[in-house]
Design an enzyme around this catalytic site. Structure first.
Site, PDB file in Angstrom:
ATOM      1  N   GLY A 270       0.808  -1.217   0.000  1.00  0.00           N
ATOM      2  CA  GLY A 270       0.000   0.000   0.000  1.00  0.00           C
ATOM      3  C   GLY A 270       0.839   1.264   0.000  1.00  0.00           C
ATOM      4  O   GLY A 270       2.037   1.241  -0.270  1.00  0.00           O
TER       5      GLY A 270
ATOM      6  N   HIS B  74       4.328   1.619  -8.085  1.00  0.00           N
ATOM      7  CA  HIS B  74       3.334   0.537  -7.986  1.00  0.00           C
ATOM      8  C   HIS B  74       2.401   0.568  -9.206  1.00  0.00           C
ATOM      9  O   HIS B  74       2.070  -0.464  -9.776  1.00  0.00           O
ATOM     10  CB  HIS B  74       2.458   0.721  -6.742  1.00  0.00           C
ATOM     11  CG  HIS B  74       3.186   0.613  -5.447  1.00  0.00           C
ATOM     12  ND1 HIS B  74       3.428   1.696  -4.640  1.00  0.00           N
ATOM     13  CD2 HIS B  74       3.712  -0.449  -4.795  1.00  0.00           C
ATOM     14  CE1 HIS B  74       4.071   1.310  -3.560  1.00  0.00           C
ATOM     15  NE2 HIS B  74       4.269   0.013  -3.629  1.00  0.00           N
TER      16      HIS B  74
ATOM     17  N   GLN C 160       7.863  -9.624   7.736  1.00  0.00           N
ATOM     18  CA  GLN C 160       9.077  -9.227   7.002  1.00  0.00           C
ATOM     19  C   GLN C 160       9.775  -8.034   7.638  1.00  0.00           C
ATOM     20  O   GLN C 160      10.748  -7.529   7.086  1.00  0.00           O
ATOM     21  CB  GLN C 160       8.775  -8.980   5.524  1.00  0.00           C
ATOM     22  CG  GLN C 160       7.916  -7.771   5.217  1.00  0.00           C
ATOM     23  CD  GLN C 160       7.508  -7.720   3.751  1.00  0.00           C
ATOM     24  OE1 GLN C 160       6.676  -8.516   3.289  1.00  0.00           O
ATOM     25  NE2 GLN C 160       8.076  -6.817   2.978  1.00  0.00           N
TER      26      GLN C 160
ATOM     27  N   GLY D  40       8.490  -5.248  -8.655  1.00  0.00           N
ATOM     28  CA  GLY D  40       9.351  -4.172  -9.140  1.00  0.00           C
ATOM     29  C   GLY D  40      10.825  -4.560  -9.079  1.00  0.00           C
ATOM     30  O   GLY D  40      11.250  -5.264  -8.158  1.00  0.00           O
TER      31      GLY D  40
ATOM     32  N   ASP E  84      13.378  -3.714  -6.012  1.00  0.00           N
ATOM     33  CA  ASP E  84      13.654  -4.788  -5.049  1.00  0.00           C
ATOM     34  C   ASP E  84      14.197  -5.981  -5.829  1.00  0.00           C
ATOM     35  O   ASP E  84      13.558  -7.032  -5.896  1.00  0.00           O
ATOM     36  CB  ASP E  84      12.374  -5.149  -4.307  1.00  0.00           C
ATOM     37  CG  ASP E  84      11.822  -3.980  -3.518  1.00  0.00           C
ATOM     38  OD1 ASP E  84      12.311  -3.722  -2.424  1.00  0.00           O
ATOM     39  OD2 ASP E  84      10.912  -3.302  -4.029  1.00  0.00           O
TER      40      ASP E  84
ATOM     41  N   GLN F  23      14.551  -9.260  -3.939  1.00  0.00           N
ATOM     42  CA  GLN F  23      13.238  -9.839  -3.630  1.00  0.00           C
ATOM     43  C   GLN F  23      12.685 -10.585  -4.852  1.00  0.00           C
ATOM     44  O   GLN F  23      12.222 -11.728  -4.721  1.00  0.00           O
ATOM     45  CB  GLN F  23      12.285  -8.713  -3.218  1.00  0.00           C
ATOM     46  CG  GLN F  23      10.823  -9.119  -3.182  1.00  0.00           C
ATOM     47  CD  GLN F  23       9.929  -8.051  -2.601  1.00  0.00           C
ATOM     48  OE1 GLN F  23       9.884  -7.898  -1.383  1.00  0.00           O
ATOM     49  NE2 GLN F  23       9.197  -7.319  -3.413  1.00  0.00           N
TER      50      GLN F  23
ATOM     51  N   MET G 258      11.515   5.699  -6.647  1.00  0.00           N
ATOM     52  CA  MET G 258      10.282   5.884  -5.862  1.00  0.00           C
ATOM     53  C   MET G 258      10.164   4.787  -4.816  1.00  0.00           C
ATOM     54  O   MET G 258      10.440   3.621  -5.090  1.00  0.00           O
ATOM     55  CB  MET G 258       9.073   5.866  -6.782  1.00  0.00           C
ATOM     56  CG  MET G 258       8.964   7.116  -7.590  1.00  0.00           C
ATOM     57  SD  MET G 258       7.336   7.256  -8.324  1.00  0.00           S
ATOM     58  CE  MET G 258       7.573   8.752  -9.251  1.00  0.00           C
TER      59      MET G 258
ATOM     60  N   ARG H  33       8.865   4.681   1.436  1.00  0.00           N
ATOM     61  CA  ARG H  33       9.666   5.158   2.575  1.00  0.00           C
ATOM     62  C   ARG H  33      10.291   6.539   2.324  1.00  0.00           C
ATOM     63  O   ARG H  33      10.813   7.135   3.257  1.00  0.00           O
ATOM     64  CB  ARG H  33      10.755   4.151   2.925  1.00  0.00           C
ATOM     65  CG  ARG H  33      10.207   2.908   3.588  1.00  0.00           C
ATOM     66  CD  ARG H  33      11.308   2.010   4.133  1.00  0.00           C
ATOM     67  NE  ARG H  33      10.781   0.969   4.978  1.00  0.00           N
ATOM     68  CZ  ARG H  33      10.637  -0.310   4.610  1.00  0.00           C
ATOM     69  NH1 ARG H  33      10.959  -0.697   3.399  1.00  0.00           N
ATOM     70  NH2 ARG H  33      10.140  -1.192   5.457  1.00  0.00           N
TER      71      ARG H  33
HETATM   72  O1  PAF Z   1       7.620  -5.369  -2.138  1.00  0.00           O
HETATM   73  C1  PAF Z   1       6.703  -5.325  -1.289  1.00  0.00           C
HETATM   74  O2  PAF Z   1       5.931  -4.365  -1.203  1.00  0.00           O
HETATM   75  C2  PAF Z   1       6.537  -6.481  -0.321  1.00  0.00           C
HETATM   76  O3  PAF Z   1       7.768  -7.005   0.056  1.00  0.00           O
HETATM   77  C3  PAF Z   1       5.589  -7.568  -0.828  1.00  0.00           C
HETATM   78  C4  PAF Z   1       6.129  -8.245  -2.084  1.00  0.00           C
HETATM   79  C5  PAF Z   1       4.222  -6.975  -1.129  1.00  0.00           C
HETATM   80  C6  PAF Z   1       5.416  -8.656   0.239  1.00  0.00           C
HETATM   81  O4  PAF Z   1       4.897  -8.134   1.409  1.00  0.00           O
END
Ligand code: PAF
Length: 278
Positions: free
Chosen positions: A31, A37, A61, A147, A150, A153, A184, A187
């Site tokens: 969010g 996003h 996390q 994205g 990250d 990730q 962007m 945070r």
């Molecule tokens: O990248 C994020 O916003 C978060 O790490 C995710 C992938 C939604 C998991 O909580």
């Protein structure tokens, strides 16, 4: 656009959508949405017939001293942004809905979760993979979009998908930047005006590497030293600067095509990440 907060209701809806043969797309988010996003939502919208965005600030996390409680939230604004993008369903469960009081099950891509960001955030990626796998199970997407800001990730999620034989096509979207180059991030709102001005050095240091590489620079050590100096001169505290292979995340001694340069830097208490692939 439907707003669904319950796991069983979401599962019932996606089962019906599946029966109708629609391709289901998912963009998982925490969010406080921004253009970064929305760019992922637009990629997903083009590729699927039924688009789901999850909004869930995932407690597993965040480390005990991290910003789970302060993490910015504005569901009303998020919903109005998503409505304009033609999203079909927003999944916004509570923490209790996602994790029972005695939750004990986690999934972890063990070694990669300890590298780069994982060195200073030891439980972070375990929390990410666990919640993403739960979303995949609940929402049954055919495609999921993440994205490239990250980078680690996305790499870890792809590895989990491969190694657990999940039938989700993981797609990544490019880093979206402010006009001055800062990546962007939800945070960025934590930064005071001075920190915000200085934080641009993160993307400047990556641009410097790209140019240095084009001009023939190959020594990782030299590049890291120069980047660190640039960042410290602007008040940044370096968590890490990593120069690794983009596919294996193994450190490399010499820059080459496909080298990932990734970094995490604190301005005040705000930790920002960015990367580039040469
Ligand atoms: O990248 C994020 O916003 C978060 O790490 C995710 C992938 C939604 C998991 O909580």
């Amino acid at each position: 656009m439907r707003l669904i907060k319950k796991v069983d209701v979401a599962s019932r809806i996606v089962a019906r959508v599946r029966k109708r043969g629609k391709v289901i797309g998912l963009v998982p988010t925490m969010g406080y949405l921004h253009e970064g996003h929305l760019s992922l939502v637009r990629i997903a919208r083009k590729k699927c017939g039924y688009l789901i965005v999850s909004i869930f600030v995932n407690p597993t996390q965040f480390g005990p001293k991290e910003d789970f409680r302060q993490y910015p939230r504005d569901l009303k604004k998020d919903l109005s942004m998503l409505r304009k993008e033609g999203v079909d369903l927003v999944f916004n469960p509570s923490v209790r809905e996602m994790y029972g009081p005695d939750h004990q099950t986690y999934v972890e891509v063990v070694d990669w979760s300890r590298l780069l960001c994982g060195a200073s955030r030891p439980i972070h990626f375990r929390g990410v993979t666990t919640v993403v796998l739960k979303f995949f199970n609940i929402l049954q997407p055919d495609i999921a979009v993440f994205g490239r800001k990250d980078y680690q990730q996305a790499a870890i999620i792809r590895k989990m998908v491969r190694e657990l034989n999940l039938k989700v096509n993981v797609i990544t979207g490019p880093v979206v930047r402010e006009k001055d180059g800062l990546a962007m991030s939800s945070r960025n709102i934590y930064l005071n005006p001075g920190q915000r001005q200085n934080a641009v050095v993160i993307s400047e240091s990556l641009e410097w590497v790209r140019q240095a590489y084009k001009k023939g620079a190959r020594q990782t050590k030299e590049v890291r030293t120069r980047m660190a100096r640039m960042i410290r001169n602007r008040g940044g505290r370096i968590d890490y600067i990593a120069v690794v292979d983009k596919d294996t995340l193994e450190p490399v001694k010499k820059l080459k095509k496909g080298t990932l340069v990734a970094l995490a830097v604190f301005f005040g208490r705000t930790r920002l990440i960015d990367n580039t692939v040469l």
